[in-house]
Design a protein around this motif. Sequence first.
Motif, PDB file in Angstrom:
ATOM      1  N   LEU A  98      -3.169  30.989  84.666  1.00  0.00           N
ATOM      2  CA  LEU A  98      -4.393  31.345  83.939  1.00  0.00           C
ATOM      3  C   LEU A  98      -5.640  30.888  84.686  1.00  0.00           C
ATOM      4  O   LEU A  98      -6.626  31.627  84.786  1.00  0.00           O
ATOM      5  CB  LEU A  98      -4.371  30.746  82.533  1.00  0.00           C
ATOM      6  CG  LEU A  98      -3.454  31.420  81.522  1.00  0.00           C
ATOM      7  CD1 LEU A  98      -3.426  30.628  80.218  1.00  0.00           C
ATOM      8  CD2 LEU A  98      -3.880  32.844  81.271  1.00  0.00           C
ATOM      9  N   ASN A  99      -5.601  29.667  85.222  1.00  0.00           N
ATOM     10  CA  ASN A  99      -6.751  29.155  85.970  1.00  0.00           C
ATOM     11  C   ASN A  99      -6.984  29.933  87.255  1.00  0.00           C
ATOM     12  O   ASN A  99      -8.127  30.159  87.652  1.00  0.00           O
ATOM     13  CB  ASN A  99      -6.582  27.668  86.259  1.00  0.00           C
ATOM     14  CG  ASN A  99      -6.824  26.810  85.046  1.00  0.00           C
ATOM     15  OD1 ASN A  99      -7.597  27.178  84.164  1.00  0.00           O
ATOM     16  ND2 ASN A  99      -6.154  25.671  84.984  1.00  0.00           N
ATOM     17  N   ILE A 126       4.817  24.789  81.175  1.00  0.00           N
ATOM     18  CA  ILE A 126       3.460  24.837  80.612  1.00  0.00           C
ATOM     19  C   ILE A 126       2.436  24.700  81.734  1.00  0.00           C
ATOM     20  O   ILE A 126       1.446  25.437  81.783  1.00  0.00           O
ATOM     21  CB  ILE A 126       3.266  23.751  79.539  1.00  0.00           C
ATOM     22  CG1 ILE A 126       4.130  24.069  78.307  1.00  0.00           C
ATOM     23  CG2 ILE A 126       1.800  23.616  79.140  1.00  0.00           C
ATOM     24  CD1 ILE A 126       4.218  22.943  77.300  1.00  0.00           C
ATOM     25  N   ALA A 127       2.680  23.786  82.650  1.00  0.00           N
ATOM     26  CA  ALA A 127       1.760  23.590  83.773  1.00  0.00           C
ATOM     27  C   ALA A 127       1.684  24.843  84.645  1.00  0.00           C
ATOM     28  O   ALA A 127       0.602  25.231  85.090  1.00  0.00           O
ATOM     29  CB  ALA A 127       2.205  22.395  84.604  1.00  0.00           C
ATOM     30  N   LYS A 166       4.428  24.459  73.678  1.00  0.00           N
ATOM     31  CA  LYS A 166       3.899  23.180  73.201  1.00  0.00           C
ATOM     32  C   LYS A 166       4.529  22.799  71.869  1.00  0.00           C
ATOM     33  O   LYS A 166       4.821  21.625  71.630  1.00  0.00           O
ATOM     34  CB  LYS A 166       2.374  23.252  73.063  1.00  0.00           C
ATOM     35  CG  LYS A 166       1.652  23.149  74.375  1.00  0.00           C
ATOM     36  CD  LYS A 166       0.159  23.116  74.164  1.00  0.00           C
ATOM     37  CE  LYS A 166      -0.581  22.886  75.452  1.00  0.00           C
ATOM     38  NZ  LYS A 166      -2.033  22.771  75.244  1.00  0.00           N
ATOM     39  N   ILE A 173       2.351  29.565  75.999  1.00  0.00           N
ATOM     40  CA  ILE A 173       1.945  28.169  76.104  1.00  0.00           C
ATOM     41  C   ILE A 173       1.994  27.513  74.727  1.00  0.00           C
ATOM     42  O   ILE A 173       2.514  26.401  74.566  1.00  0.00           O
ATOM     43  CB  ILE A 173       0.539  28.046  76.729  1.00  0.00           C
ATOM     44  CG1 ILE A 173       0.587  28.370  78.219  1.00  0.00           C
ATOM     45  CG2 ILE A 173      -0.031  26.642  76.519  1.00  0.00           C
ATOM     46  CD1 ILE A 173      -0.765  28.489  78.882  1.00  0.00           C
ATOM     47  N   THR A 174       1.466  28.208  73.721  1.00  0.00           N
ATOM     48  CA  THR A 174       1.464  27.676  72.365  1.00  0.00           C
ATOM     49  C   THR A 174       2.888  27.453  71.861  1.00  0.00           C
ATOM     50  O   THR A 174       3.192  26.398  71.284  1.00  0.00           O
ATOM     51  CB  THR A 174       0.718  28.642  71.416  1.00  0.00           C
ATOM     52  OG1 THR A 174      -0.599  28.849  71.916  1.00  0.00           O
ATOM     53  CG2 THR A 174       0.638  28.084  70.014  1.00  0.00           C
ATOM     54  N   ASN A 207      -1.003  32.785  76.968  1.00  0.00           N
ATOM     55  CA  ASN A 207      -1.509  31.839  75.976  1.00  0.00           C
ATOM     56  C   ASN A 207      -0.532  31.687  74.815  1.00  0.00           C
ATOM     57  O   ASN A 207      -0.329  30.575  74.305  1.00  0.00           O
ATOM     58  CB  ASN A 207      -2.883  32.267  75.469  1.00  0.00           C
ATOM     59  CG  ASN A 207      -3.980  31.929  76.444  1.00  0.00           C
ATOM     60  OD1 ASN A 207      -3.961  30.883  77.080  1.00  0.00           O
ATOM     61  ND2 ASN A 207      -4.934  32.825  76.581  1.00  0.00           N
ATOM     62  N   LYS A 213      -0.455  27.444  82.809  1.00  0.00           N
ATOM     63  CA  LYS A 213      -1.870  27.080  82.858  1.00  0.00           C
ATOM     64  C   LYS A 213      -2.441  27.304  84.250  1.00  0.00           C
ATOM     65  O   LYS A 213      -3.590  27.738  84.397  1.00  0.00           O
ATOM     66  CB  LYS A 213      -2.064  25.620  82.436  1.00  0.00           C
ATOM     67  CG  LYS A 213      -1.913  25.397  80.955  1.00  0.00           C
ATOM     68  CD  LYS A 213      -2.214  23.948  80.604  1.00  0.00           C
ATOM     69  CE  LYS A 213      -2.234  23.731  79.116  1.00  0.00           C
ATOM     70  NZ  LYS A 213      -2.618  22.340  78.788  1.00  0.00           N
ATOM     71  N   THR A 214      -1.652  27.043  85.276  1.00  0.00           N
ATOM     72  CA  THR A 214      -2.098  27.262  86.646  1.00  0.00           C
ATOM     73  C   THR A 214      -2.360  28.746  86.898  1.00  0.00           C
ATOM     74  O   THR A 214      -3.374  29.112  87.499  1.00  0.00           O
ATOM     75  CB  THR A 214      -1.049  26.737  87.649  1.00  0.00           C
ATOM     76  OG1 THR A 214      -0.878  25.337  87.432  1.00  0.00           O
ATOM     77  CG2 THR A 214      -1.476  26.999  89.076  1.00  0.00           C
ATOM     78  N   ASP A 219      -2.918  37.648  80.062  1.00  0.00           N
ATOM     79  CA  ASP A 219      -3.470  36.355  79.662  1.00  0.00           C
ATOM     80  C   ASP A 219      -3.114  36.023  78.220  1.00  0.00           C
ATOM     81  O   ASP A 219      -2.775  34.883  77.902  1.00  0.00           O
ATOM     82  CB  ASP A 219      -4.993  36.350  79.829  1.00  0.00           C
ATOM     83  CG  ASP A 219      -5.410  36.298  81.288  1.00  0.00           C
ATOM     84  OD1 ASP A 219      -4.535  36.139  82.156  1.00  0.00           O
ATOM     85  OD2 ASP A 219      -6.622  36.413  81.555  1.00  0.00           O
TER      86      ASP A 219
END
Length: 71
Positions: free
Chosen positions: A61-62, A54-55, A26, A22-23, A19, A58-59, A15
């Motif tokens: 992680l969710n 990125i999506a 972005k 992702i940062t 993250n 995030k998916t 995780d």
Amino acid sequence: MKVNEKLAELRKLTDADLNKKITESKKELFDLRLKISNGTLEKPSRVNELRKDIARMKTILNERKSNGGEK
């Protein structure tokens, strides 16, 4: 790299690593958007590719969050 290979590679990350990626993504996306406004972007398809990456992250992680925590 194919999407399935990319997903398998992303699912191996922790995780914290996701993250971090992702940062970084972005920040790169922000830089690409600046280049678009200046008219100096050479590869516009990279913007859509980054947004999808990125999506995906995030998916993942969710999914982990709803399944009860980190891998």
